[in-house]
Design a protein around this motif. Sequence first.
Motif, PDB file in Angstrom:
ATOM      1  N   GLY A 210      35.755  18.228 -54.326  1.00  0.00           N
ATOM      2  CA  GLY A 210      35.635  19.604 -54.807  1.00  0.00           C
ATOM      3  C   GLY A 210      35.872  19.735 -56.304  1.00  0.00           C
ATOM      4  N   ASP A 211      35.533  18.691 -57.074  1.00  0.00           N
ATOM      5  CA  ASP A 211      35.803  18.670 -58.508  1.00  0.00           C
ATOM      6  C   ASP A 211      34.545  19.018 -59.300  1.00  0.00           C
ATOM      7  N   THR A 212      34.377  20.294 -59.620  1.00  0.00           N
ATOM      8  CA  THR A 212      33.181  20.732 -60.354  1.00  0.00           C
ATOM      9  C   THR A 212      33.201  20.246 -61.803  1.00  0.00           C
ATOM     10  N   TYR A 241      28.828  23.531 -55.749  1.00  0.00           N
ATOM     11  CA  TYR A 241      29.065  24.902 -56.219  1.00  0.00           C
ATOM     12  C   TYR A 241      29.177  25.880 -55.048  1.00  0.00           C
ATOM     13  N   LYS A 243      30.120  25.179 -52.028  1.00  0.00           N
ATOM     14  CA  LYS A 243      31.387  24.888 -51.356  1.00  0.00           C
ATOM     15  C   LYS A 243      32.552  25.603 -52.044  1.00  0.00           C
ATOM     16  N   LYS A 244      32.464  25.729 -53.376  1.00  0.00           N
ATOM     17  CA  LYS A 244      33.525  26.366 -54.157  1.00  0.00           C
ATOM     18  C   LYS A 244      33.302  27.861 -54.341  1.00  0.00           C
TER      19      LYS A 244
END
Length: 600
Positions: A210-212, A241, A243-244
Amino acid sequence: MGGISQGRNEAAFIQGVCAIVSKGNWCTLWIPHVSDRFTTSNVHQILLQLSADTALSWNFFKWAQSLPHYHHSLPTNFTMVHLLTRSRRFQEARNLLQKFAFKGFLSSPTVLSALLSGHGDQDSNSKILSWLVFIYSRSNKTQDAIQILELMKSRGLRLDPHACSALLSALAKARLTATAWNVYDDILRMGVVANVHILNVMIHVCFKSGDTEKAEKLVSEMDGKVVRPDLFTYNTLISLYCKKGMHYEALAVQERMEKEGIYPDIVTYNSLIYGFCKDGRMREASRLFKEIKGAAPNQVTYTTLIDGYCRVNDLDEGLRLREEMEAKGMYPGVATYNAVIRKLCEEGKMRAVNDLLNEMDDRRVQPDNVTCNTLINAYCKRGNMDFAWKLRNKMLESGLALDQFTYKALIHGFCKVQELDEAKEVLLDMLDAGFAPNYSTYSWLVDSYCSLNNVEAVLSIPDEIAHRGISADKSLYRALIRRLCKRGLVDFAQKAFNKMLEKGLLGDSLVYASLAYAYLSTGKRIAACEILNEMVKKQLMITAKIYESLSASLANDSGILDLLWSHAIERGLFARNVYKLMQKAKLNSQNDTLNMSSPF
């Protein structure tokens, strides 16, 4: 012939075999007193003697393999792989390597170093070890692959980009994202040039974690290296994106890819639709669904929308889409059924649920853990524990493993109907299975025993767990103490705390703060201050996480909570970031007051 049959000298035997093989007189080697003399040692030497002619070595290797009493050793296999690799017979070399890759601790640095010692060809060694990394990665043996990578680093060998991608993919699949980044840094230092496949895998690693920020940095690297992002790059970035919940950024990526002549496929649309459905934005999801072009909606598209509509309480639209889906020849899978069943269970329409289960049976769609857990949870909430337990047994009979959701639903159900012996038994089974109950799970048991005026039974839970051979750890005592404190049963909470200390388990900040709150709430200010003073002696601090946890769970008694925070501030028990949270909470409270008093 005489030299082989009569000669006792091993060197003479080896030379004789080489001469016979070179002349093609293979039948001579089948004479019993000749064939019986072959060992892994002399076969290895014969291969080395014949190494100038790889085809001849390969034929002899395969012939020796056919001997009934003989099996090739690791050195023999490894040497043959080297000879084939040196002759650029890569497919045969890889096939042979695949056959013995998992035998004899081949990935061990000691074993590999010994095997490499007889082969100084760096190019062949790089290829062979790269193939090994690839083989182990594809078999999810990431630790073995990393061991080989470390050996390659120490010997100055370069890892092939295909092997890099395979290893990084395996690490991403296993969600070992930190390890993946370490490996990525290592291969760059080894001189590997990151191509689009390697960079795509690393963007997938970012998706997993989850590291954009890192994903965006990788895309910038691609632009700087003139490595053109492809459909996979953009789809992964869009999925991340979505997912976040970063819908604007996801749509911006879609716009960029179309400008670059890369048109969305159904995976792109499914990711965007999923992102909107996840946030309950069904109007946007529906609009996007209608705008799909150049691709055909599939089962995933419809299932995502059906699930989304069910989650926003629009079951009718979900069922309409299901009909549309079937009209297009796409039959629902288990995920589609799960979405509708969950909503029907929420609405208590169990007859309709049974109809769907019968339909699944007719269509041979097998229920999964989600199906069973949904049903068990529904019956537990209704207090129908007989049926919930039957479903649990059916799960086991079907080969489905009980997971933490199954156990939690059953514990909650048994507590609801006050069958506490059964609830406690399920809790013990849960611990036996290796799952850790959370605060809520223990709270159900504590509340149930307290409602029956049997608080002593709460204090016996750690001992019963210990009798089953399971360690009663700090998290168990913390949960029991916190719940007893919240119920104002501070004397029992103190008993649990004393038992915890007797077991050699030290209290943490959350336990001490909970006890101090309970003493304050029962008017025992001196005892509360003693607890807080003990925190000072032990240098325990109230962190932001503890502050937020207690503020949320004890919000109904803000007066006592404010008093606790006041005493904590006096003793310097707050971590620095807690003060910022307190100021923010105070500001929000003031704004809420202003909004309530405003005539507009």
